[in-house]
Motif scaffolding. Structure first.
Motif, PDB file in Angstrom:
ATOM      1  N   VAL A 126       0.302   0.597   7.264  1.00 50.46           N
ATOM      2  CA  VAL A 126      -1.059  -0.286   7.370  1.00 50.46           C
ATOM      3  C   VAL A 126      -1.899   0.085   6.460  1.00 50.46           C
ATOM      4  O   VAL A 126      -2.134   1.412   5.900  1.00 50.46           O
ATOM      5  CB  VAL A 126      -1.646  -0.045   8.699  1.00 50.46           C
ATOM      6  N   LEU A 127      -2.482  -0.761   5.600  1.00 51.79           N
ATOM      7  CA  LEU A 127      -3.565  -0.692   4.665  1.00 51.79           C
ATOM      8  C   LEU A 127      -5.143  -1.030   5.154  1.00 51.79           C
ATOM      9  O   LEU A 127      -4.848  -2.108   5.849  1.00 51.79           O
ATOM     10  CB  LEU A 127      -3.382  -1.390   3.419  1.00 51.79           C
ATOM     11  N   VAL A 128      -6.011  -0.266   4.923  1.00 48.18           N
ATOM     12  CA  VAL A 128      -7.385  -0.810   5.174  1.00 48.18           C
ATOM     13  C   VAL A 128      -8.210  -0.836   3.992  1.00 48.18           C
ATOM     14  O   VAL A 128      -8.345   0.105   3.197  1.00 48.18           O
ATOM     15  CB  VAL A 128      -8.174   0.367   6.111  1.00 48.18           C
ATOM     16  N   THR A 133      -3.529   3.997   5.023  1.00 49.63           N
ATOM     17  CA  THR A 133      -4.345   4.878   6.088  1.00 49.63           C
ATOM     18  C   THR A 133      -3.353   5.204   7.469  1.00 49.63           C
ATOM     19  O   THR A 133      -2.873   4.215   7.823  1.00 49.63           O
ATOM     20  CB  THR A 133      -5.827   4.235   6.693  1.00 49.63           C
ATOM     21  N   ASN A 134      -3.294   6.340   7.607  1.00 51.54           N
ATOM     22  CA  ASN A 134      -2.220   6.536   8.528  1.00 51.54           C
ATOM     23  C   ASN A 134      -2.923   7.323   9.925  1.00 51.54           C
ATOM     24  O   ASN A 134      -2.004   8.375  10.242  1.00 51.54           O
ATOM     25  CB  ASN A 134      -0.847   7.337   8.012  1.00 51.54           C
ATOM     26  N   ILE A 135      -4.184   7.217  10.124  1.00 53.56           N
ATOM     27  CA  ILE A 135      -4.657   8.018  11.110  1.00 53.56           C
ATOM     28  C   ILE A 135      -4.986   6.867  12.151  1.00 53.56           C
ATOM     29  O   ILE A 135      -5.933   6.118  11.992  1.00 53.56           O
ATOM     30  CB  ILE A 135      -6.137   8.789  10.572  1.00 53.56           C
ATOM     31  N   PRO A 136      -4.377   7.092  13.285  1.00 54.70           N
ATOM     32  CA  PRO A 136      -4.595   6.034  14.259  1.00 54.70           C
ATOM     33  C   PRO A 136      -5.890   6.060  14.877  1.00 54.70           C
ATOM     34  O   PRO A 136      -6.549   4.901  15.344  1.00 54.70           O
ATOM     35  CB  PRO A 136      -3.491   6.603  15.652  1.00 54.70           C
ATOM     36  N   SER A 137      -6.500   7.025  14.863  1.00 61.18           N
ATOM     37  CA  SER A 137      -7.999   7.156  15.362  1.00 61.18           C
ATOM     38  C   SER A 137      -9.042   6.667  14.522  1.00 61.18           C
ATOM     39  O   SER A 137     -10.266   6.433  14.830  1.00 61.18           O
ATOM     40  CB  SER A 137      -8.356   8.724  15.868  1.00 61.18           C
ATOM     41  N   VAL A 146      -7.493  -5.469   7.486  1.00 59.18           N
ATOM     42  CA  VAL A 146      -6.410  -4.539   7.829  1.00 59.18           C
ATOM     43  C   VAL A 146      -5.252  -5.277   7.486  1.00 59.18           C
ATOM     44  O   VAL A 146      -4.902  -6.560   8.031  1.00 59.18           O
ATOM     45  CB  VAL A 146      -6.484  -4.208   9.121  1.00 59.18           C
ATOM     46  N   GLN A 147      -4.243  -4.632   6.825  1.00 59.41           N
ATOM     47  CA  GLN A 147      -2.906  -5.498   6.423  1.00 59.41           C
ATOM     48  C   GLN A 147      -1.473  -4.646   6.685  1.00 59.41           C
ATOM     49  O   GLN A 147      -1.907  -3.362   6.647  1.00 59.41           O
ATOM     50  CB  GLN A 147      -3.117  -6.226   5.111  1.00 59.41           C
ATOM     51  N   LEU A 148      -0.702  -5.194   6.686  1.00 59.80           N
ATOM     52  CA  LEU A 148       0.658  -4.330   6.727  1.00 59.80           C
ATOM     53  C   LEU A 148       1.160  -4.384   5.260  1.00 59.80           C
ATOM     54  O   LEU A 148       0.663  -4.973   4.464  1.00 59.80           O
ATOM     55  CB  LEU A 148       1.603  -5.238   7.541  1.00 59.80           C
TER      56      LEU A 148
END
Length: 209
Positions: A126-128, A133-137, A146-148
């Motif tokens: 996922v990209l922000v 960005t690989n932090i779920p919180s 937000v995109q794949l």
């Protein structure tokens, strides 16, 4: 990393309602809550058991934790943040949980369940605003895109999740282009947009003891 390893369907049965932890299975007649509408365990079918006020508060907290897939320490931290903000603490709590990146990815249909969406985030799918960005919180803010990633968009399970989410319509506070695997977090959700089965007031009462 700590995780809740309890069986997903068992968690739903414990709370007595669908928490939508198993993706598409929750929308079929194979759902465990539909087939066995009682709590798990040898005493699960006993009726007439009444919870105390504290018991009701505790169960509501556990239910919300399970819906959003957060552990106790994370939940307490989020509650403290909600309490420090202006407005009603309970509503602030739900808004903070809904703006977590894994929750936003789930709402946008990037995963069939929050656990699956969290996995996609953790695996750099996922990209922000164009940044991986690989932090779920991670807290998504209004206006964030937000995109794949290109690799994540080609996965069959991601395509299936997007199609299923699109068929059920997306929430009003996000805008999604399912074909592009891309969405915009337009605003924080209003309380009336969130499930009425959640009673956040009980959680506020619990932590106010």
């Amino acid at each position: 990393m700590a995780r809740n390893l309890d069986a997903k369907c068992r968690q739903c049965r414990r709370e007595g309602e669908k928490l939508f932890l198993k993706g598409e299975k929750c929308f079929t007649d194979k759902c465990a809550v539909e087939r066995r509408a009682y709590a798990p365990g040898q005493h699960g079918q006993k009726s007439g058991q009444r919870l105390s006020g504290y018991g009701q508060q505790l169960r509501e907290k556990q239910k919300i934790r399970r819906i959003y897939g957060v552990l106790e320490r994370q939940f307490r931290k989020t509650f403290a943040q909600a309490e420090s903000q202006k407005g009603q603490t309970g509503e602030n709590l739900l808004k903070l949980l809904e703006c977590r990146l894994d929750a936003v990815a789930y709402r946008m249909g990037f995963g069939a369940s929050r656990a699956e969406a969290r996995q996609i985030v953790r695996h750099n799918g996922v990209l922000v605003n164009g940044k991986r960005t690989n932090i779920p919180s991670y807290s998504v803010r209004p206006g964030d895109v937000v995109q794949l990633t290109e690799n994540a968009k080609t996965q069959l399970r991601t395509k299936g999740a997007l199609e299923a989410a699109e068929s059920r319509n997306f929430p009003q506070w996000i805008e999604v282009d399912a074909k592009a695997g891309k969405g915009v977090f337009k605003a924080y959700p209003a309380r009336e947009d969130l499930p009425p089965s959640i009673n956040e007031g009980l959680v506020v009462e619990l932590y106010s003891r």
